[in-house]
Design an enzyme around this catalytic site. Structure first.
Site, PDB file in Angstrom:
ATOM      1  N   GLY A  21       0.763  -1.243   0.000  1.00  0.00           N
ATOM      2  CA  GLY A  21       0.000   0.000   0.000  1.00  0.00           C
ATOM      3  C   GLY A  21       0.792   1.290   0.000  1.00  0.00           C
ATOM      4  N   GLU A  62       3.760  -6.928   1.620  1.00  0.00           N
ATOM      5  CA  GLU A  62       3.303  -7.209   0.254  1.00  0.00           C
ATOM      6  C   GLU A  62       3.387  -5.957  -0.612  1.00  0.00           C
ATOM      7  OE1 GLU A  62      -0.724  -8.375   1.027  1.00  0.00           O
ATOM      8  OE2 GLU A  62      -0.157 -10.259   1.983  1.00  0.00           O
ATOM      9  N   CYS A  90     -13.166   5.663 -28.465  1.00  0.00           N
ATOM     10  CA  CYS A  90     -14.385   6.438 -28.692  1.00  0.00           C
ATOM     11  C   CYS A  90     -15.228   6.626 -27.446  1.00  0.00           C
ATOM     12  CB  CYS A  90     -15.173   5.778 -29.811  1.00  0.00           C
ATOM     13  SG  CYS A  90     -14.203   5.803 -31.312  1.00  0.00           S
ATOM     14  N   TYR A 145       0.457  -1.333 -12.180  1.00  0.00           N
ATOM     15  CA  TYR A 145      -0.952  -1.285 -12.600  1.00  0.00           C
ATOM     16  C   TYR A 145      -1.094  -0.611 -13.964  1.00  0.00           C
ATOM     17  CZ  TYR A 145      -1.228  -2.428  -7.676  1.00  0.00           C
ATOM     18  OH  TYR A 145      -1.033  -3.030  -6.456  1.00  0.00           O
TER      19      TYR A 145
HETATM   20  N1  LLP Z   1      -1.670  -6.747  -0.743  1.00  0.00           N
HETATM   21  C1  LLP Z   1      -2.981  -6.769  -0.984  1.00  0.00           C
HETATM   22  C2  LLP Z   1      -3.826  -7.680  -0.222  1.00  0.00           C
HETATM   23  C3  LLP Z   1      -3.533  -5.918  -1.970  1.00  0.00           C
HETATM   24  O1  LLP Z   1      -4.834  -5.942  -2.197  1.00  0.00           O
HETATM   25  C4  LLP Z   1      -2.686  -5.050  -2.699  1.00  0.00           C
HETATM   26  C5  LLP Z   1      -3.219  -4.174  -3.740  1.00  0.00           C
HETATM   27  C6  LLP Z   1      -1.307  -5.072  -2.408  1.00  0.00           C
HETATM   28  C7  LLP Z   1      -0.835  -5.930  -1.422  1.00  0.00           C
HETATM   29  C8  LLP Z   1      -0.326  -4.203  -3.132  1.00  0.00           C
HETATM   30  O2  LLP Z   1      -0.592  -2.864  -2.930  1.00  0.00           O
HETATM   31  P1  LLP Z   1       0.461  -1.752  -3.406  1.00  0.00           P
HETATM   32  O3  LLP Z   1       1.700  -1.901  -2.578  1.00  0.00           O
HETATM   33  O4  LLP Z   1       0.735  -1.959  -4.836  1.00  0.00           O
HETATM   34  O5  LLP Z   1      -0.263  -0.481  -3.139  1.00  0.00           O
HETATM   35  N2  LLP Z   1      -5.217  -0.817  -9.677  1.00  0.00           N
HETATM   36  C9  LLP Z   1      -5.054   0.148  -8.604  1.00  0.00           C
HETATM   37  C10 LLP Z   1      -4.388  -0.454  -7.383  1.00  0.00           C
HETATM   38  C11 LLP Z   1      -5.101  -1.663  -6.813  1.00  0.00           C
HETATM   39  C12 LLP Z   1      -4.426  -2.248  -5.611  1.00  0.00           C
HETATM   40  C13 LLP Z   1      -5.058  -3.522  -5.204  1.00  0.00           C
HETATM   41  N3  LLP Z   1      -4.447  -4.173  -4.097  1.00  0.00           N
HETATM   42  C14 LLP Z   1      -4.272   1.343  -9.137  1.00  0.00           C
HETATM   43  O6  LLP Z   1      -3.929   1.370 -10.313  1.00  0.00           O
HETATM   44  O7  LLP Z   1      -4.033   2.307  -8.389  1.00  0.00           O
END
Ligand code: LLP
Length: 419
Positions: A240, A275, A343, A372
């Site tokens: 996150g 994560e 479009c 992403y």
């Molecule tokens: N762990 C879990 C359980 C998650 O659901 C996620 C992301 C992560 C780790 C990794 O999160 P990060 O470190 O990348 O923030 N498509 C969206 C982001 C969706 C994130 C979903 N879960 C975007 O483009 O901003």
């Protein structure tokens, strides 16, 4: 800090001119930098240097390309996966099964069985029902599944609503006030070895206070469970951590994040699991595009580019900002709307944006597109699936080919009775 920099007025990816890649592969194309990936993987780990026992599981969803996974594997990262497909990618990239965490709110029976057979290291359970089902399948296979219970701490991460996951009404985890009872019940099941708790309150988090609040609640729950005699040896603190999407933006980075974690978790005596996704891959990639033409508009010209919302969905989905820069900037600036060829009006990357002046045929990039980006691409408007390139010093290679519309519609069938 990333390795996409101007040299003599021209954008390079490490030691390779971006133009060279664009002319050889065509546009749009994602370009990743190995040195940047490695740097971010290292900086994230260093931020957690005060955490004695940790497990780093790269969030595959942010960038599942096999070449990217290979780089992170060599940096000692395991994987956080949310589907059988992601699990297969992590295994194919050579990540050991025991270093893989299986997350996700809707793991099917089939996925649970496949992950058990593969020897996945930890299942992050999203409900009591999932735990019961996993226990049954494991017992039938004569196996024991290591599991953590994902808890919804009801904390607002303060990020975009669509990527916020830790509020009571979000679909993720079990309610905080029920978590203790569920954990106790699951701990008694044959086939399941409950070893910890998991939490993840959202993505692109730019203020650490909500994370601190959530982790503090998780620590209290951990102590309460231990006091009742439950085993809790692992605490998965999710991902996150946000990244700067605008040049010059200052956000808490891995250093501040690590200091907060060390503070909140002091005395926990648990393996801490992480994560991270975006913080590693975000600034490691750009999306290269060519300007098709510049069309006059009423308030500002439209810069029509050959990348579209199907290649980079984030602006259309989350109103996300990606810095835009010319590959060979002239020094002149213009105010423009940046739009793709699809479009619908959601295919807009920016409105009234102050950008490098560009004209038809010029190359430009959207920065911070390594997370992403390609993974959320699709083929809407029967466009090709965007290719990906990895740069390493002065070397580069296509690590995902462009998939042309013909290849996609070759999988379609017209039954006899329609002919
Ligand atoms: N762990 C879990 C359980 C998650 O659901 C996620 C992301 C992560 C780790 C990794 O999160 P990060 O470190 O990348 O923030 N498509 C969206 C982001 C969706 C994130 C979903 N879960 C975007 O483009 O901003």
């Amino acid at each position: 800090m990333d390795h996409f920099q101007l040299r003599n007025g021209e954008l390079y990816a490490e030691d390779v001119p971006v133009e060279r890649i664009a002319r050889a592969v065509g546009t749009p194309v994602y370009v990743y930098s190995r040195a940047t990936l490695e740097r971010h993987a290292r900086v994230f780990r260093e931020g957690l240097s005060d955490v004695a026992h940790k497990h780093l599981a790269f969030a595959v969803k942010s960038n599942p390309n096999l070449a990217v996974l290979g780089v992170l594997k060599r940096q000692g990262y395991g994987a956080d996966v949310v589907s059988e497909g992601e699990m297969k990618r992590a295994l194919t990239a050579g990540m050991p099964a025991e270093d893989i965490v299986f997350s996700g709110v809707g793991k099917s029976r089939r996925e649970l069985a496949a992950a058990l057979e593969a020897g996945i290291g930890q299942f992050n359970l999203e409900s009591e029902e999932e735990g019961v089902e996993l226990a049954e399948i494991a017992a039938a296979q004569g196996r024991t599944a290591s599991a953590a219970l994902r808890v919804n701490p009801d904390v607002d991460a303060g990020t975009h609503a669509k990527i916020s996951t830790g509020k009571a009404d979000n679909k993720f985890g079990v309610a905080y006030h029920q978590a203790g009872a569920i954990y106790r019940r699951l701990s008694g099941l044959e086939g399941l070895a409950m070893r910890g708790l998991a939490v993840h309150i959202g993505s692109q988090i730019t203020n650490l206070d909500p994370s601190r609040a959530a982790f503090t609640k998780m620590g209290e729950l951990m102590r309460a469970l231990r006091a009742e005699g439950c085993t809790v040896t692992h605490m998965d603190l999710g991902g996150g951590l946000g990244v700067p999407y605008r040049a010059g933006e200052r956000l808490p980075g891995p250093q501040e994040y690590g200091a907060m974690i060390a503070d909140v978790t002091s005395g926990w005596d648990a393996v801490l699991m992480f994560e991270p996704g975006r913080v590693i891959t975000g600034n490691s990639g750009v999306l290269v595009t060519e300007v098709i033409r510049v069309k006059p508009g009423v308030t500002a010209p439209f810069v029509v580019i050959d990348a579209a919302m199907n290649d980079l969905a984030r602006p259309a989905l989350y109103d996300a900002w990606h810095d835009f820069m010319a590959v060979q900037p002239t020094g002149e600036r213009m105010s423009a709307h940046i739009v793709g060829p699809i479009c619908e009006s959601s295919d807009t990357f920016a409105t009234n944006r102050d950008i490098d002046t560009v004209k038809a045929g010029d190359l430009a990039v959207f920065r911070t597109a390594g997370a992403y980006g390609a993974t959320m691409a699709n083929t809407y408007n029967s466009r090709a699936l965007v290719p990906e390139v990895m740069v390493d010093g002065d070397k580069w290679a296509v690590v995902a080919e462009r998939i042309e519309p013909e290849t996609i519609f070759a999988a379609e069938r017209v039954p006899d009775w329609l002919q």
